[in-house]
Design an enzyme around this catalytic site. Structure first.
Site, PDB file in Angstrom:
ATOM      1  N   THR A 106       3.354 -84.402  -1.209  1.00  0.00           N
ATOM      2  CA  THR A 106       4.315 -83.433  -0.681  1.00  0.00           C
ATOM      3  C   THR A 106       5.689 -83.591  -1.332  1.00  0.00           C
ATOM      4  O   THR A 106       6.299 -82.614  -1.771  1.00  0.00           O
ATOM      5  CB  THR A 106       4.457 -83.611   0.847  1.00  0.00           C
ATOM      6  OG1 THR A 106       3.189 -83.384   1.438  1.00  0.00           O
ATOM      7  CG2 THR A 106       5.464 -82.623   1.422  1.00  0.00           C
TER       8      THR A 106
ATOM      9  N   GLY B 102      15.035 -75.957  13.852  1.00  0.00           N
ATOM     10  CA  GLY B 102      16.388 -76.522  13.761  1.00  0.00           C
ATOM     11  C   GLY B 102      16.384 -77.910  13.168  1.00  0.00           C
ATOM     12  O   GLY B 102      17.348 -78.651  13.314  1.00  0.00           O
TER      13      GLY B 102
ATOM     14  N   ALA C 234      19.027 -88.255   4.835  1.00  0.00           N
ATOM     15  CA  ALA C 234      19.972 -87.203   4.454  1.00  0.00           C
ATOM     16  C   ALA C 234      19.360 -85.855   4.738  1.00  0.00           C
ATOM     17  O   ALA C 234      18.139 -85.707   4.720  1.00  0.00           O
ATOM     18  CB  ALA C 234      20.284 -87.312   2.967  1.00  0.00           C
TER      19      ALA C 234
ATOM     20  N   HIS D 159      40.038 -94.901  -4.753  1.00  0.00           N
ATOM     21  CA  HIS D 159      40.929 -93.779  -4.530  1.00  0.00           C
ATOM     22  C   HIS D 159      41.034 -92.892  -5.766  1.00  0.00           C
ATOM     23  O   HIS D 159      41.112 -93.423  -6.870  1.00  0.00           O
ATOM     24  CB  HIS D 159      42.325 -94.320  -4.184  1.00  0.00           C
ATOM     25  CG  HIS D 159      43.271 -93.253  -3.752  1.00  0.00           C
ATOM     26  ND1 HIS D 159      43.138 -92.565  -2.563  1.00  0.00           N
ATOM     27  CD2 HIS D 159      44.359 -92.737  -4.375  1.00  0.00           C
ATOM     28  CE1 HIS D 159      44.116 -91.685  -2.452  1.00  0.00           C
ATOM     29  NE2 HIS D 159      44.861 -91.760  -3.536  1.00  0.00           N
TER      30      HIS D 159
HETATM   31  P1  NDP Z   1      11.383 -81.442  12.439  1.00  0.00           P
HETATM   32  O1  NDP Z   1      10.519 -82.136  13.397  1.00  0.00           O
HETATM   33  O2  NDP Z   1      12.557 -82.142  11.843  1.00  0.00           O
HETATM   34  O3  NDP Z   1      11.932 -80.113  13.098  1.00  0.00           O
HETATM   35  C1  NDP Z   1      11.102 -79.176  13.705  1.00  0.00           C
HETATM   36  C2  NDP Z   1      11.987 -78.133  14.361  1.00  0.00           C
HETATM   37  O4  NDP Z   1      11.201 -77.052  14.824  1.00  0.00           O
HETATM   38  C3  NDP Z   1      12.767 -78.675  15.529  1.00  0.00           C
HETATM   39  O5  NDP Z   1      14.032 -78.069  15.494  1.00  0.00           O
HETATM   40  C4  NDP Z   1      11.930 -78.213  16.716  1.00  0.00           C
HETATM   41  O6  NDP Z   1      12.692 -78.008  17.882  1.00  0.00           O
HETATM   42  C5  NDP Z   1      11.425 -76.880  16.216  1.00  0.00           C
HETATM   43  N1  NDP Z   1      10.157 -76.475  16.814  1.00  0.00           N
HETATM   44  C6  NDP Z   1       9.040 -77.227  16.961  1.00  0.00           C
HETATM   45  N2  NDP Z   1       8.042 -76.496  17.509  1.00  0.00           N
HETATM   46  C7  NDP Z   1       8.529 -75.260  17.696  1.00  0.00           C
HETATM   47  C8  NDP Z   1       8.005 -74.065  18.236  1.00  0.00           C
HETATM   48  N3  NDP Z   1       6.747 -73.990  18.659  1.00  0.00           N
HETATM   49  N4  NDP Z   1       8.804 -72.977  18.300  1.00  0.00           N
HETATM   50  C9  NDP Z   1      10.081 -73.038  17.856  1.00  0.00           C
HETATM   51  N5  NDP Z   1      10.640 -74.134  17.344  1.00  0.00           N
HETATM   52  C10 NDP Z   1       9.877 -75.234  17.265  1.00  0.00           C
HETATM   53  O7  NDP Z   1      10.379 -80.909  11.341  1.00  0.00           O
HETATM   54  P2  NDP Z   1      10.578 -80.323   9.904  1.00  0.00           P
HETATM   55  O8  NDP Z   1       9.411 -79.431   9.730  1.00  0.00           O
HETATM   56  O9  NDP Z   1      11.952 -79.764   9.691  1.00  0.00           O
HETATM   57  O10 NDP Z   1      10.445 -81.609   8.989  1.00  0.00           O
HETATM   58  C11 NDP Z   1       9.338 -82.496   9.138  1.00  0.00           C
HETATM   59  C12 NDP Z   1       9.708 -83.881   8.730  1.00  0.00           C
HETATM   60  O11 NDP Z   1       9.793 -83.948   7.322  1.00  0.00           O
HETATM   61  C13 NDP Z   1      11.065 -84.353   9.221  1.00  0.00           C
HETATM   62  O12 NDP Z   1      11.012 -84.912  10.489  1.00  0.00           O
HETATM   63  C14 NDP Z   1      11.447 -85.356   8.188  1.00  0.00           C
HETATM   64  O13 NDP Z   1      10.935 -86.603   8.574  1.00  0.00           O
HETATM   65  C15 NDP Z   1      10.778 -84.860   6.924  1.00  0.00           C
HETATM   66  N6  NDP Z   1      11.749 -84.199   6.043  1.00  0.00           N
HETATM   67  C16 NDP Z   1      12.791 -84.928   5.528  1.00  0.00           C
HETATM   68  C17 NDP Z   1      13.717 -84.340   4.711  1.00  0.00           C
HETATM   69  C18 NDP Z   1      14.835 -85.148   4.177  1.00  0.00           C
HETATM   70  O14 NDP Z   1      14.769 -86.372   4.220  1.00  0.00           O
HETATM   71  N7  NDP Z   1      15.902 -84.534   3.690  1.00  0.00           N
HETATM   72  C19 NDP Z   1      13.626 -82.935   4.346  1.00  0.00           C
HETATM   73  C20 NDP Z   1      12.521 -82.262   4.949  1.00  0.00           C
HETATM   74  C21 NDP Z   1      11.627 -82.875   5.751  1.00  0.00           C
HETATM   75  P3  NDP Z   1      13.105 -79.209  18.876  1.00  0.00           P
HETATM   76  O15 NDP Z   1      14.278 -79.891  18.239  1.00  0.00           O
HETATM   77  O16 NDP Z   1      13.477 -78.499  20.126  1.00  0.00           O
HETATM   78  O17 NDP Z   1      11.918 -80.072  19.015  1.00  0.00           O
END
Ligand code: NDP
Length: 458
Positions: free
Chosen positions: A42, A175, A340, A435
């Site tokens: 991935t 989010g 990050a 700086h």
């Molecule tokens: P996350 O778990 O970070 O975020 C999922 C989001 O979707 C949350 O805001 C969640 O809300 C929301 N959500 C979940 N289910 C639903 C639903 N049924 N309806 C509406 N909203 C929903 O997952 P991501 O997919 O963004 O990323 C997965 C993982 O990949 C991350 O946790 C991270 O570990 C990794 N990643 C790391 C990155 C980096 O290091 N820069 C970049 C991208 C991915 P709620 O908050 O309310 O649960």
């Protein structure tokens, strides 16, 4: 390893699997690896690396505007999505080749195809069957879609890397990391972006100052951020999509992307058959040495859903190799893992949030600074940087470092070393700043902000 084809068979050629295979082979073990899609996994193929390339691309938009304040006249810039995707694909192909070469040079035997377990020592790849003393599962995760009707018309981050054209209007649901990053990418490249999040504030789990600062900044950049709302239904129309939202309103868009989480890739691996148990979240259950419920089978990375980051998977794999092949059993330490978010502006963070620190230590000192970066004094851009230190009051140890602003990920990587080393605020104070940089702020914040919680408790 009498009687086995290999000492180690690795299932999954992503960050964790490739590192585990290479390092085990380097100890002299006979190793094979199977991958069903593309080597690199991935992160390299459809995550961190291409995402960061797109993020760079989307930044130029502001760079051209900012240049004017420094005396440059830039002709009307034009952007070509197809060219960006082609360049990105060339780079990803190159990296995939490097990954395979590294494996080959290390003496690892490489297979292409879906692997599944027949028993605790037997692996099937297509119509071939192999035996191995030890098995490492590193199959990663995959995006999930919400259950509401119409999501078959939506995409996930997987497809976002291969769109034929840049959408004029894009809606991103979620989010978390991926939602925030892609909202920034599409917005920077010129799409009209709406981000829809079900909770009250994006980036749940991050420090509140990070969440509030970033939300304010992305709105200033033109992202239409809608919170406490979900998409109830997606309706396909002749030339676009109509989203029906939970607040009763509708939204027209050309693209809707689910960034609503990922799930571990555990299907069709034969896990149940051999007794590899899953936890409540559907991830492979492992102990601190990444050993599954079957003695000779280990698992690392996103399929174990501990901290889903590439460098974590890599370290878990290294700890596995130390444990099984180097005779120095070692558990991966999951504390103080920096991370990050490559949003615009980006976020860098390590250690505890203010709320977590208060829960853990009671009294804490908070140092926070919000300022306009030097670059933007001339560019005129209204963009703020926020930097924050969380210090546990009794021992004066710095337990959290958080930043939103230019170069935050680069800066916080160095701060993470200090946190791992257990640096106190006094050590930060005795460190000379560089700086003029934003980073120097981390060693020059002298006054904690007044502590409302402490005052209330007096
Ligand atoms: P996350 O778990 O970070 O975020 C999922 C989001 O979707 C949350 O805001 C969640 O809300 C929301 N959500 C979940 N289910 C639903 C639903 N049924 N309806 C509406 N909203 C929903 O997952 P991501 O997919 O963004 O990323 C997965 C993982 O990949 C991350 O946790 C991270 O570990 C990794 N990643 C790391 C990155 C980096 O290091 N820069 C970049 C991208 C991915 P709620 O908050 O309310 O649960």
């Amino acid at each position: 390893m009498a009687g086995y084809d290999y000492e180690l068979f690795v299932i999954g050629g992503g960050s964790g699997g490739v590192r585990g295979a290479r390092m085990a082979a380097a100890t002299g073990a006979r190793v094979a690896i199977a991958e069903s899609y593309r080597y690199g996994g991935t992160c390299v193929i459809r995550g961190c690396v291409p995402k960061k390339l797109l993020s760079y691309a989307s930044h130029f938009h502001e760079d051209f505007e900012d240049a004017a304040g420094f005396g440059w006249t830039v002709p009307e810039p034009r952007f070509d999505w197809a060219r960006l995707i082609a360049s990105k694909d060339t780079e990803i192909d190159r990296l995939e080749g490097i990954y395979q070469k590294l494996l080959g040079n290390a003496g690892v035997e490489i297979f292409h195809g879906h692997a599944r377990l027949n028993d605790a020592h037997t692996i099937e790849v297509g119509d071939r069957t192999f035996t191995a003393e030890t098995i490492l599962i590193a199959t990663g995760g995959t995006p999930t879609f919400p259950m509401e009707p119409g999501w078959e018309h939506g995409i996930s981050s997987n497809e976002a890397f291969h769109l034929k054209e840049l959408p004029k209007r894009a809606v991103i649901a979620g989010g978390g990391f991926i939602a925030v990053e892609f909202a920034g990418i599409f917005n920077g490249l010129g799409s009209q972006v709406t981000q829809i999040y079900r909770g009250p504030q994006i980036l749940r789990g991050f420090d509140d100052d990070v969440r509030n600062t970033l939300a304010g900044e992305i709105v200033k950049k033109g992202i239409n951020l809608i919170v406490e709302t979900t998409i109830d239904r997606i309706e396909k129309r002749e030339s676009d999509l109509l989203l029906h939202l939970s607040d009763g309103s509708t939204l027209e868009t050309d693209l809707v992307m689910a960034a609503t989480g990922r799930k571990p890739n555990v299907e069709n691996l034969g896990l149940e058959q051999v007794g590899v148990e899953l936890n409540r979240r559907g991830a492979i259950k492992v102990d601190e040495y990444s050993r599954t419920t079957v003695d000779n089978i280990y698992a690392v990375g996103d399929v174990t859903d501990r901290i889903n980051l590439t460098p974590v998977a890599i370290q878990e794999a290294m700890a596995f190799v130390d444990t099984v092949y180097r005779g120095t059993p070692r558990a991966m330490n999951h504390a103080d893992v920096p991370s990050a978010v490559f949003s615009h502006p980006p976020v860098g963070t390590v250690g505890l949030t203010e709320i977590q620190a208060r829960e853990t230590y009671g009294a804490v000192d908070i140092y926070r600074s919000t300022f306009r970066p030097l670059k933007h004094t001339l560019s005129g851009r209204d963009e703020k940087t926020m930097m924050k230190l969380v210090v546990e009051r009794a021992g004066q140890k710095v337990v959290g470092v958080h930043m939103v602003g230019l170069d935050a990920p680069e800066i916080v990587q160095g701060m993470a070393v200090a946190i791992k080393a257990g640096a106190t605020k006094q050590i930060f104070d005795s460190t000379v700043g560089i700086h003029p940089t934003a980073a120097e702020e981390f060693v020059t914040m002298r006054e904690p902000i007044p502590d409302a919680t402490a005052k209330a408790a007096e």
